[in-house]
Scaffold this motif. Structure first.
Motif, PDB file in Angstrom:
ATOM      1  N   VAL A 118       0.844  -1.193   0.000  1.00 11.44           N
ATOM      2  CA  VAL A 118       0.000   0.000   0.000  1.00 11.44           C
ATOM      3  C   VAL A 118       0.881   1.244   0.000  1.00 11.44           C
ATOM      4  O   VAL A 118       1.905   1.296   0.682  1.00 11.44           O
ATOM      5  N   THR A 119       0.463   2.247  -0.752  1.00 11.57           N
ATOM      6  CA  THR A 119       1.055   3.581  -0.688  1.00 11.57           C
ATOM      7  C   THR A 119      -0.060   4.576  -0.378  1.00 11.57           C
ATOM      8  O   THR A 119      -1.061   4.631  -1.093  1.00 11.57           O
ATOM      9  N   LEU A 254       6.575  10.487  -8.051  1.00 15.05           N
ATOM     10  CA  LEU A 254       5.640   9.618  -7.341  1.00 15.05           C
ATOM     11  C   LEU A 254       5.599   8.233  -7.986  1.00 15.05           C
ATOM     12  O   LEU A 254       5.569   7.209  -7.283  1.00 15.05           O
ATOM     13  N   ALA A 255       5.614   8.183  -9.310  1.00 14.54           N
ATOM     14  CA  ALA A 255       5.617   6.881  -9.981  1.00 14.54           C
ATOM     15  C   ALA A 255       6.848   6.077  -9.582  1.00 14.54           C
ATOM     16  O   ALA A 255       6.753   4.851  -9.342  1.00 14.54           O
ATOM     17  N   ALA A 256       8.003   6.717  -9.501  1.00 15.98           N
ATOM     18  CA  ALA A 256       9.218   6.018  -9.113  1.00 15.98           C
ATOM     19  C   ALA A 256       9.102   5.445  -7.705  1.00 15.98           C
ATOM     20  O   ALA A 256       9.550   4.322  -7.433  1.00 15.98           O
ATOM     21  N   LEU A 257       8.463   6.183  -6.808  1.00 13.24           N
ATOM     22  CA  LEU A 257       8.273   5.698  -5.443  1.00 13.24           C
ATOM     23  C   LEU A 257       7.308   4.511  -5.407  1.00 13.24           C
ATOM     24  O   LEU A 257       7.514   3.553  -4.649  1.00 13.24           O
ATOM     25  N   LEU A 258       6.273   4.545  -6.211  1.00  7.26           N
ATOM     26  CA  LEU A 258       5.353   3.416  -6.266  1.00  7.26           C
ATOM     27  C   LEU A 258       6.035   2.177  -6.834  1.00  7.26           C
ATOM     28  O   LEU A 258       5.835   1.063  -6.336  1.00  7.26           O
ATOM     29  N   LEU A 259       6.821   2.358  -7.853  1.00  7.48           N
ATOM     30  CA  LEU A 259       7.523   1.228  -8.444  1.00  7.48           C
ATOM     31  C   LEU A 259       8.558   0.654  -7.493  1.00  7.48           C
ATOM     32  O   LEU A 259       8.767  -0.559  -7.436  1.00  7.48           O
ATOM     33  N   ARG A 260       9.172   1.506  -6.701  1.00  6.92           N
ATOM     34  CA  ARG A 260      10.185   1.068  -5.741  1.00  6.92           C
ATOM     35  C   ARG A 260       9.551   0.292  -4.588  1.00  6.92           C
ATOM     36  O   ARG A 260      10.205  -0.542  -3.952  1.00  6.92           O
ATOM     37  N   SER A 261       8.260   0.545  -4.320  1.00  9.32           N
ATOM     38  CA  SER A 261       7.598  -0.089  -3.169  1.00  9.32           C
ATOM     39  C   SER A 261       7.268  -1.547  -3.403  1.00  9.32           C
ATOM     40  O   SER A 261       6.979  -2.286  -2.474  1.00  9.32           O
TER      41      SER A 261
END
Length: 262
Positions: A118-119, A254-261
């Motif tokens: 979850v983000t 933000l997309a990079a953070l979601l992909l990293r999660s």
């Protein structure tokens, strides 16, 4: 864009990407639409199948039925679960901003077994006060959203975005003015009742990352820090110079953070 009938009302959604990829469901902020995710989709679709949808009375989704006097977080969680079922996914990743983050908290609280990770961005265990949300709900019902949009929309974005992209603010004022006032008011009342501060003590919280905007006046970083304590997860990542809607202000970041999660 497609439509799913839920309890007799059409709900607007998009199901994008390859069926063999894991599912990511994205939930937008109050007063906005699923279009807030558009600039992130090319990056996210490399890794995910994606569902976005419009909340009641927002975008192309039907208004909340007159027969129901309230909207509960579970009602919105059930919309997300129905869309996951439509995609054939027993488990899914989830990301939500603002009220989308409240829906995410309810999913963790009641349906954590369905969640891969979850983000939650620009949200809080409790957002604002019950009195403040009731005042906004009453104003929406009495004056209508076009009359309120000029005060509300500039609060969504950081100072830099407002200064550099005045058309962005003007465009979202138009969109907010098109939102169904009664549905918006019911969602305001829901936010006034929602408090997840002590809800997660006996819950197995899935891997969860929290993201805040340094310039967010609605849900400042301290709101995300308090949520981190409530969930028992790491401190939020604070995006400098960003307001309430990072999917619009810094979509690549933000997309990079979601992909990293994942």
């Amino acid at each position: 864009m497609a439509f799913l009938s839920l309890h007799g009302r059409p709900v607007s959604y998009r199901l994008l990407g390859d069926a063999d990829k894991p599912l990511l469901i994205l939930a937008h902020p109050l007063g906005m639409t699923q279009a807030v995710w558009d600039d992130m989709l090319p990056a996210l679709l490399a890794q995910y199948r994606i569902i976005t949808w419009d909340l009641p009375g927002h975008g192309a989704s039907s208004a909340w039925p007159d027969t129901s006097a309230t909207i509960q977080p579970e009602d919105l969680a059930q919309e997300a679960l129905a869309l996951a079922a439509l995609a054939g996914a027993k488990r899914f990743a989830y990301a939500g901003t603002s009220i989308g983050g409240v829906i995410g908290q309810h999913l963790i609280y009641q349906h954590s077994h369905r969640l891969e990770h979850v983000t939650l961005t620009n949200t809080g265990a409790a957002i604002g006060t019950a009195e403040g949300w009731q005042q906004r709900a009453d104003m929406a019902n009495e004056k209508g959203l076009p009359a309120m949009a000029g005060d509300i929309v500039p609060r969504w974005f950081g100072a830099r975005a407002c200064a550099e992209q005045p058309a962005l603010v003007d465009g979202w004022r138009v969109q907010l003015g098109r939102t169904d006032a009664r549905s918006y008011a019911l969602l305001c009342e829901m936010l006034g009742r929602s408090d997840f501060t002590g809800a997660f003590k006996d819950v197995t919280v899935p891997p969860t990352q929290l993201i805040a905007g340094s310039d967010d006046v609605a849900t400042p970083p301290d709101a995300l820090r308090a949520l981190a304590v409530a969930l028992g997860v790491a401190e939020p990542r604070v995006l400098e110079g960003i307001g309430h809607v990072p999917s619009i202000e810094c979509p690549a970041q933000l997309a990079a953070l979601l992909l990293r999660s994942s």
